[in-house]
Scaffold this motif. Structure first.
Motif, PDB file in Angstrom:
ATOM      1  N   ILE A  31       0.726  -1.193  -0.233  1.00  0.00           N
ATOM      2  CA  ILE A  31      -0.291  -0.199  -0.103  1.00  0.00           C
ATOM      3  C   ILE A  31       1.022   1.457  -0.219  1.00  0.00           C
ATOM      4  O   ILE A  31       0.568   2.160  -0.658  1.00  0.00           O
ATOM      5  CB  ILE A  31      -0.880   0.300   1.085  1.00  0.00           C
ATOM      6  N   HIS A  32       2.225   0.584   1.178  1.00  0.00           N
ATOM      7  CA  HIS A  32       2.947   2.247   1.591  1.00  0.00           C
ATOM      8  C   HIS A  32       3.684   2.580   0.146  1.00  0.00           C
ATOM      9  O   HIS A  32       3.511   3.335  -0.882  1.00  0.00           O
ATOM     10  CB  HIS A  32       4.026   2.238   1.927  1.00  0.00           C
ATOM     11  N   HIS A  33       3.735   2.043  -0.934  1.00  0.00           N
ATOM     12  CA  HIS A  33       4.563   1.637  -2.019  1.00  0.00           C
ATOM     13  C   HIS A  33       3.998   1.700  -3.609  1.00  0.00           C
ATOM     14  O   HIS A  33       4.136   3.504  -4.423  1.00  0.00           O
ATOM     15  CB  HIS A  33       5.353   0.168  -2.658  1.00  0.00           C
ATOM     16  N   ASN A  86      11.215  11.898  -0.846  1.00  0.00           N
ATOM     17  CA  ASN A  86      11.963  10.516   0.715  1.00  0.00           C
ATOM     18  C   ASN A  86      11.057   9.559   0.257  1.00  0.00           C
ATOM     19  O   ASN A  86      11.959   8.450   0.851  1.00  0.00           O
ATOM     20  CB  ASN A  86      10.300  11.193   1.584  1.00  0.00           C
ATOM     21  N   HIS A  87      10.068   9.069  -0.304  1.00  0.00           N
ATOM     22  CA  HIS A  87      10.046   7.920  -0.984  1.00  0.00           C
ATOM     23  C   HIS A  87      10.970   6.894  -1.475  1.00  0.00           C
ATOM     24  O   HIS A  87      11.245   5.991  -1.024  1.00  0.00           O
ATOM     25  CB  HIS A  87       8.213   7.708  -1.631  1.00  0.00           C
ATOM     26  N   TYR A  88      11.138   7.580  -2.552  1.00  0.00           N
ATOM     27  CA  TYR A  88      12.574   7.397  -2.985  1.00  0.00           C
ATOM     28  C   TYR A  88      13.238   6.906  -1.902  1.00  0.00           C
ATOM     29  O   TYR A  88      13.738   5.750  -2.611  1.00  0.00           O
ATOM     30  CB  TYR A  88      12.913   8.402  -4.443  1.00  0.00           C
ATOM     31  N   GLY A 136       6.378  12.893   9.469  1.00  0.00           N
ATOM     32  CA  GLY A 136       7.396  13.160   9.312  1.00  0.00           C
ATOM     33  C   GLY A 136       8.682  12.274   9.493  1.00  0.00           C
ATOM     34  O   GLY A 136       7.943  10.702   8.746  1.00  0.00           O
ATOM     35  N   TYR A 137       9.222  12.321   9.279  1.00  0.00           N
ATOM     36  CA  TYR A 137      10.325  11.860   9.211  1.00  0.00           C
ATOM     37  C   TYR A 137      11.511  12.149  10.223  1.00  0.00           C
ATOM     38  O   TYR A 137      11.483  13.060  10.893  1.00  0.00           O
ATOM     39  CB  TYR A 137      11.012  12.130   8.104  1.00  0.00           C
ATOM     40  N   ALA A 138      12.505  10.417  10.614  1.00  0.00           N
ATOM     41  CA  ALA A 138      13.888  10.842  11.097  1.00  0.00           C
ATOM     42  C   ALA A 138      14.989  10.875   9.684  1.00  0.00           C
ATOM     43  O   ALA A 138      15.036  10.140   9.473  1.00  0.00           O
ATOM     44  CB  ALA A 138      13.697   9.786  12.227  1.00  0.00           C
ATOM     45  N   ILE A 170      13.888   7.388   7.652  1.00  0.00           N
ATOM     46  CA  ILE A 170      13.109   6.535   7.823  1.00  0.00           C
ATOM     47  C   ILE A 170      11.469   7.384   7.509  1.00  0.00           C
ATOM     48  O   ILE A 170      11.690   8.609   8.688  1.00  0.00           O
ATOM     49  CB  ILE A 170      13.111   6.160   9.575  1.00  0.00           C
ATOM     50  N   ASP A 171      10.829   6.900   7.728  1.00  0.00           N
ATOM     51  CA  ASP A 171       9.600   7.717   7.095  1.00  0.00           C
ATOM     52  C   ASP A 171       8.057   6.811   8.439  1.00  0.00           C
ATOM     53  O   ASP A 171       8.904   5.689   8.892  1.00  0.00           O
ATOM     54  CB  ASP A 171       8.668   6.633   6.028  1.00  0.00           C
ATOM     55  N   VAL A 172       8.537   8.079   9.449  1.00  0.00           N
ATOM     56  CA  VAL A 172       7.300   7.513  10.885  1.00  0.00           C
ATOM     57  C   VAL A 172       5.421   8.043  10.707  1.00  0.00           C
ATOM     58  O   VAL A 172       5.157   8.366  11.863  1.00  0.00           O
ATOM     59  CB  VAL A 172       7.537   8.510  11.582  1.00  0.00           C
ATOM     60  N   GLU A 174       1.636   7.707   9.984  1.00  0.00           N
ATOM     61  CA  GLU A 174       1.109   6.225  10.456  1.00  0.00           C
ATOM     62  C   GLU A 174       0.874   5.229   9.092  1.00  0.00           C
ATOM     63  O   GLU A 174       1.487   3.813   9.440  1.00  0.00           O
ATOM     64  CB  GLU A 174      -0.194   6.404  10.552  1.00  0.00           C
ATOM     65  N   HIS A 175       0.968   5.420   7.911  1.00  0.00           N
ATOM     66  CA  HIS A 175       0.494   4.910   6.993  1.00  0.00           C
ATOM     67  C   HIS A 175       2.182   4.075   6.728  1.00  0.00           C
ATOM     68  O   HIS A 175       2.120   2.958   5.770  1.00  0.00           O
ATOM     69  CB  HIS A 175       0.854   4.933   5.677  1.00  0.00           C
ATOM     70  N   ALA A 176       2.949   4.143   7.601  1.00  0.00           N
ATOM     71  CA  ALA A 176       4.493   3.207   7.540  1.00  0.00           C
ATOM     72  C   ALA A 176       4.450   2.133   8.336  1.00  0.00           C
ATOM     73  O   ALA A 176       5.176   1.485   8.505  1.00  0.00           O
ATOM     74  CB  ALA A 176       5.899   4.458   7.633  1.00  0.00           C
TER      75      ALA A 176
HETATM   76 MN    MN Z   1       5.350   7.248   3.767  1.00  0.00          MN
END
Ligand code: MN
Length: 202
Positions: A31-33, A86-88, A136-138, A170-172, A174-176
Motif C-alpha cells: 500500500i505504501h509503495h 523521500n519515498h524513493y 514526518g521523517y527522522a 525513516i518514514d514515521v 502512520e501509513h508506514a
Molecule cells: Mn510514506
C-alpha cells in the motif's frame, strides 16, 4: 542523490513486498509503495504539466532551491516533490530482513565517532523519530562540513533546502507502520533496524 526529473515514476522496489517481514509487513509495503508513493508521483506530474519550464530541472535542484519554482507551484513541489524524493530514499535504504543486522565496520566507526556507539546512535535516532509530532521523517544527515547530524522533518519536507545531505531516512507517517504496529511508532522504530541497508546509507 537519485537522478529524477519529469515525467516522474514510482521507482520499483529493490526487493519483494514481503522481504521486510516481520519488521514491516507485505501489505504495508504494498500500500505504501503502490498507493501513497504513487499519489505523490501523480500529483507532482500534474503540477509539472502546468509548468513546462520546470520539466527539465532535476527534482533535487527544485527541492534545494525553492525560489526556482514559481509561487503557484511551490507548495505542490514542496509537498508532492518532497513525497517523491523521500519515498524513493526510504524504500531504497531498506533491504530484506536480517536478524542481528548491523552496519559494516567502516560505517560503525563513523557512527562511533559522532554518537559514541552504534547502539547510542540507534537510541538517539529512534527517540527523534518517536518525537516527530504528527507525520514526518527522522533523518541522519551530513552537513556541508561532513559532520553527521540527526534531524527530523514534518510532512513531506526535505532537508535539501538546509544544505544537508540525507543519508538515512525513516518514514514515521502512520501509513508506514499502522497495520502491524497500530499506534506504536516506538515498536516500529525498534524493529526497523533489521531491514536497514547500510551499504547504501553512508
Ligand atoms: Mn510514506
Amino acid at each position: 542523490m537519485p537522478y529524477m526529473s519529469y515525467p516522474y515514476i514510482v521507482q520499483p522496489l529493490p526487493y519483494e513486498y514481503d522481504a521486510l517481514e516481520p519488521a514491516i509487513d507485505a501489505e504495508t509495503v504494498r500500500i505504501h509503495h503502490n498507493n501513497h508513493y504513487q499519489t505523490y508521483v501523480d500529483k507532482l506530474n500534474v503540477t509539472m504539466r502546468a509548468f513546462p519550464q520546470l520539466q527539465g530541472i532535476l527534482l533535487e535542484k527544485l527541492l534545494t532551491n525553492p525560489h526556482l519554482v514559481p509561487p503557484a507551484a511551490r507548495e505542490s513541489v514542496q509537498h508532492n516533490g518532497g513525497g517523491v524524493m523521500n519515498h524513493y530514499l526510504f524504500f531504497n535504504m531498506l533491504r530484506p530482513y536480517r536478524d542481528m543486522n548491523r552496519p559494516p565496520y567502516d560505517i560503525e566507526v563513523k557512527l562511533d565517532k559522532s554518537f559514541g556507539s552504534y547502539e547510542n546512535f540507534v537510541r538517539e535516532f529512534s527517540e527523534a523519530g518517536a518525537d516527530v509530532f504528527g507525520s514526518g521523517y527522522a533523518i541522519l544527515t551530513q552537513t556541508c562540513k561532513g559532520a553527521l547530524l540527526i534531524t527530523t522533518k514534518a510532512n513531506q519536507d526535505t532537508v535539501l533546502p538546509y544544505g544537508l545531505k540525507p543519508l538515512l531516512l525513516i518514514d514515521v507517517w502512520e501509513h508506514a507502520y499502522y497495520l502491524r504496529y497500530k499506534s506504536s511508532r516506538v515498536d516500529y522504530l525498534q524493529r526497523i533496524w533489521s531491514v536497514i541497508n547500510w551499504d547504501v546509507v553512508l
